[in-house]
Write a protein that holds these residues in place. Structure first.
Motif, PDB file in Angstrom:
ATOM      1  N   GLU A 120       0.882  -1.436   0.055  1.00  0.00           N
ATOM      2  CA  GLU A 120       0.129   0.026   0.009  1.00  0.00           C
ATOM      3  C   GLU A 120       0.691   1.487  -0.047  1.00  0.00           C
ATOM      4  O   GLU A 120       0.414   2.161  -0.529  1.00  0.00           O
ATOM      5  N   ALA A 121       1.787   1.192   0.820  1.00  0.00           N
ATOM      6  CA  ALA A 121       2.690   2.361   0.940  1.00  0.00           C
ATOM      7  C   ALA A 121       3.435   2.835  -0.495  1.00  0.00           C
ATOM      8  O   ALA A 121       3.173   4.171  -0.911  1.00  0.00           O
ATOM      9  N   GLY A 122       3.788   1.793  -1.158  1.00  0.00           N
ATOM     10  CA  GLY A 122       4.432   1.980  -2.523  1.00  0.00           C
ATOM     11  C   GLY A 122       3.409   2.489  -3.491  1.00  0.00           C
ATOM     12  O   GLY A 122       3.703   3.403  -4.091  1.00  0.00           O
ATOM     13  N   ALA A 123       2.115   1.885  -3.450  1.00  0.00           N
ATOM     14  CA  ALA A 123       1.078   2.411  -4.214  1.00  0.00           C
ATOM     15  C   ALA A 123       0.766   3.757  -4.151  1.00  0.00           C
ATOM     16  O   ALA A 123       0.651   4.490  -5.071  1.00  0.00           O
ATOM     17  N   ALA A 124       0.756   3.881  -2.962  1.00  0.00           N
ATOM     18  CA  ALA A 124       0.213   5.427  -2.430  1.00  0.00           C
ATOM     19  C   ALA A 124       1.371   6.520  -2.812  1.00  0.00           C
ATOM     20  O   ALA A 124       0.917   7.580  -3.469  1.00  0.00           O
ATOM     21  N   ARG A 125       2.795   6.100  -2.939  1.00  0.00           N
ATOM     22  CA  ARG A 125       3.665   7.050  -3.280  1.00  0.00           C
ATOM     23  C   ARG A 125       3.556   7.102  -4.604  1.00  0.00           C
ATOM     24  O   ARG A 125       3.836   8.219  -5.240  1.00  0.00           O
ATOM     25  N   TYR A 126       3.431   6.097  -5.506  1.00  0.00           N
ATOM     26  CA  TYR A 126       3.412   6.046  -6.890  1.00  0.00           C
ATOM     27  C   TYR A 126       2.070   7.122  -7.135  1.00  0.00           C
ATOM     28  O   TYR A 126       2.360   7.990  -7.942  1.00  0.00           O
ATOM     29  N   ALA A 175      10.792  11.798 -12.023  1.00  0.00           N
ATOM     30  CA  ALA A 175      12.060  10.828 -11.936  1.00  0.00           C
ATOM     31  C   ALA A 175      11.991   9.881 -10.889  1.00  0.00           C
ATOM     32  O   ALA A 175      12.339   9.005 -11.217  1.00  0.00           O
ATOM     33  N   GLU A 176      11.403  10.388  -9.678  1.00  0.00           N
ATOM     34  CA  GLU A 176      11.506   9.678  -8.540  1.00  0.00           C
ATOM     35  C   GLU A 176      10.622   8.475  -8.873  1.00  0.00           C
ATOM     36  O   GLU A 176      10.788   7.231  -8.523  1.00  0.00           O
ATOM     37  N   ALA A 177       9.230   8.696  -9.593  1.00  0.00           N
ATOM     38  CA  ALA A 177       8.387   7.896 -10.042  1.00  0.00           C
ATOM     39  C   ALA A 177       9.044   6.765 -10.849  1.00  0.00           C
ATOM     40  O   ALA A 177       8.655   5.508 -10.619  1.00  0.00           O
ATOM     41  N   ARG A 178       9.598   7.181 -11.730  1.00  0.00           N
ATOM     42  CA  ARG A 178      10.261   6.350 -12.855  1.00  0.00           C
ATOM     43  C   ARG A 178      11.210   5.188 -12.055  1.00  0.00           C
ATOM     44  O   ARG A 178      10.993   4.186 -12.483  1.00  0.00           O
ATOM     45  N   ALA A 179      12.051   6.051 -11.325  1.00  0.00           N
ATOM     46  CA  ALA A 179      12.926   4.926 -10.534  1.00  0.00           C
ATOM     47  C   ALA A 179      12.244   4.029  -9.694  1.00  0.00           C
ATOM     48  O   ALA A 179      12.681   2.762  -9.690  1.00  0.00           O
ATOM     49  N   LEU A 180      11.149   4.332  -8.884  1.00  0.00           N
ATOM     50  CA  LEU A 180      10.497   3.565  -8.207  1.00  0.00           C
ATOM     51  C   LEU A 180       9.894   2.388  -9.050  1.00  0.00           C
ATOM     52  O   LEU A 180       9.811   1.265  -8.697  1.00  0.00           O
TER      53      LEU A 180
END
Ligand code: TRP
Ligand code: SF4
Length: 406
Positions: free
Chosen positions: A196-202, A219-224
Motif C-alpha cells: 500500500e505504501a508503494g502504491a500510494a507513493r506512486y 524522475a522519482e516515480a520512474r525510479a520507483l
C-alpha cells in the motif's frame, strides 16, 4: 554470461556503408563504440537499406562497402564476443515496423526533419525525390525502436533523427498502448510497488507530475517503477506509460547519447569527410598515409621555414592533440611559435604515430580479409541475436495493433 548482463542497459547505433572508413569515422564514432561495448548491451548494425535511400541506381559496390565497414569495425576493436554486430537487411523486421509506423506518421513530421532539405540542397546530383528518401528518418526510427534501447550513441548530425524517433514512440504508445481497462490494470500493477505504501507513493508522485509538472516527482516515480522487484515487464510498461498520461510504453523512448567527437581535419584542413576527398583511410597503405601527411595543409601564415607559426590555426596541430603525448605537444607549441622547428619536423612524430595505428588496423584486419567465412559467421550470429530481440518487439506491436491473427 553473468547475471549482471541481464540488467545491462542497451545501446544501439548504425552506420551507412559508404566505403572504407577513415580516421574521422574512427575518432568520431568507433572509439566510443569500442569503449561502450564493455559497459552496455550494444547492438551495432550496418545500415545497407539506408545507403539505398540516397543512391538506389548504382548498387554495384554496396556489398563490398558493407564488407569493408565490417572489417574496419573489427580492425578498430569491436569484438563479436562483446557486442552484437549485424546487417540491417538481414533483419526484415525493421521493414515491417517501418511500414507500420508509416501509417501513423504525419507527412509534415518527415518534411520538417532538418536533414531532408539540407541533403536535397547538398546532393544535387542525386535523385532524392523518392518515397524512400523522405521516409528514411522513419526507417531509422524503426531501426531504433525495434530493439527498445536505452541509448542511441550518435553524433550531432543525427540528434534530430533520435528526436523524431521519440515523437513517433510517444504517438505509437498513446494510440496503441491504451487498453480498455488500462487504468484498472495500472492500479492493480501499482500494488506490486511494495504494498500500500508503494502504491500510494506512486499515486502521489504521478499527481505531482501531471498536476504540478514536478519533474523531480516524475524522475522519482520512474525510479520507483524501474527498481520494483516482482513487476512483470508488461506492468512496468503500463506504470511508466500511465505516469506520462499515455498508454503502455510498448515502444519506450530512447535517449540520445551524444558521442564525444574531436575535430579530425582532413589533408586540406577541412573536416575529414569522404565528400571532400581529404581522407586518410583506416587501412590505407602506409606509404600513401605518409605522403598525404607530408603535403597536408599547415598554418597558412607560415610560408617560409623562418616564419613563426600558430598551432591553433594549423590542422596538423589538431592531429597532434589526438596522437601525441604531452612532451611532443609541448615541443610542437614551442618550436612552431619560435620557428625552431619546420613543418616537416613537426609532422615526423605525428606521421610515425598515425602510420603505427594504421599498421595496427591493417594487422588486425588481415585475418578477416583472408577469411570471408569468418565475417559471414560474425554477422550471422549477430543477425540471429538481433532477430530474436526484434521479433519479440514485433509480437507485441502486432498484438497491440490488432494484427496478431484470428
Ligand atoms: N542515419 C545514420 C547515419 O547516416 C545511420 C543510422 C541508420 C542509424 N539507422 C540508425 C544511426 C539507427 C543510429 C541508429 O549515420
Ligand atoms: Fe603546423 Fe607544426 Fe607547421 Fe606549426 S610547425 S604550422 S603546428 S605543421
Amino acid at each position: 554470461m553473468s547475471g549482471n548482463q541481464e540488467h545491462q542497459r542497451r545501446a544501439l547505433s548504425g552506420m551507412r556503408p559508404t566505403g572504407p572508413l577513415h580516421l574521422g569515422n574512427f575518432h568520431g564514432a568507433l572509439v566510443n563504440w569500442v569503449e561502450m561495448q564493455h559497459h552496455y548491451d550494444c547492438f551495432f548494425f550496418i545500415a545497407d537499406w539506408h545507403a539505398l535511400t540516397t543512391g538506389y541506381e548504382d548498387t554495384g559496390a554496396l556489398a563490398t562497402h558493407t564488407r569493408e565497414v565490417l572489417i574496419d569495425w573489427l580492425a578498430a576493436g569491436l569484438d563479436p564476443a562483446a557486442c552484437t554486430m549485424f546487417i540491417q537487411s538481414r533483419v526484415p523486421e525493421h521493414a515491417e515496423l517501418h511500414l507500420l509506423l508509416s501509417m501513423i506518421t504525419p507527412l509534415g513530421w518527415l518534411e520538417r526533419v532538418p536533414t531532408y532539405k539540407d541533403q536535397i540542397e547538398q546532393l544535387k546530383d542525386r535523385d532524392l525525390g523518392t518515397y524512400g528518401f523522405l521516409g528514411y528518418p522513419l526507417l531509422q526510427s524503426a531501426d531504433i525502436l525495434i530493439y527498445r534501447p536505452d541509448f542511441v550513441p550518435v553524433g550531432e548530425d543525427q540528434v534530430a533523427h533520435v528526436e523524431i524517433t521519440r515523437e513517433i514512440a510517444r504517438r505509437f504508445n498513446s494510440i496503441y498502448g491504451r487498453e480498455a481497462d488500462f487504468e484498472a490494470r495500472c492500479r492493480a500493477a501499482a500494488a506490486a510497488l511494495g504494498g500500500e505504501a508503494g502504491a500510494a507513493r506512486y499515486a502521489a508522485l504521478r499527481r505531482a507530475w501531471t498536476e504540478q509538472g514536478d519533474a523531480a516527482a516524475l524522475a522519482e516515480a520512474r525510479a520507483l517503477v524501474a527498481s520494483a522487484a516482482g513487476l512483470s515487464a508488461l506492468d512496468r510498461e503500463r506504470l511508466l506509460g500511465f505516469l506520462v498520461g499515455g498508454g503502455r510504453a510498448i515502444l519506450p523512448e530512447p535517449a540520445v547519447l551524444l558521442t564525444r567527437a574531436p575535430r579530425v581535419p582532413g589533408t586540406d584542413g577541412r573536416k575529414m569527410s569522404k565528400s571532400y576527398g581529404n581522407t586518410i583511410g583506416m587501412r590505407e597503405d602506409p606509404a600513401s598515409v605518409a605522403k598525404k601527411l607530408r603535403t597536408m595543409q599547415t598554418d597558412p601564415a607560415r610560408v617560409r621555414r623562418s616564419d613563426p607559426g600558430e598551432p591553433e590555426k594549423c590542422p596538423v596541430w589538431d592531429l597532434h592533440q589526438l596522437y601525441s603525448d604531452a612532451a611532443t605537444q609541448e615541443w610542437v607549441q614551442t618550436g612552431c611559435r619560435s620557428a625552431g622547428i619546420g613543418c616537416l619536423d613537426c609532422k615526423k612524430p605525428l606521421t610515425e604515430a598515425i602510420v603505427r595505428q594504421v599498421e595496427d588496423f591493417r594487422a588486425r584486419a588481415r585475418e578477416f580479409e583472408r577469411d570471408p567465412a569468418l565475417l559471414q559467421d560474425i554477422v550471422a550470429r549477430g543477425g540471429d541475436k538481433a532477430r530474436a530481440a526484434a521479433s519479440a518487439t514485433m509480437a507485441e506491436v502486432r498484438s497491440a495493433m490488432g494484427l496478431a491473427g484470428p
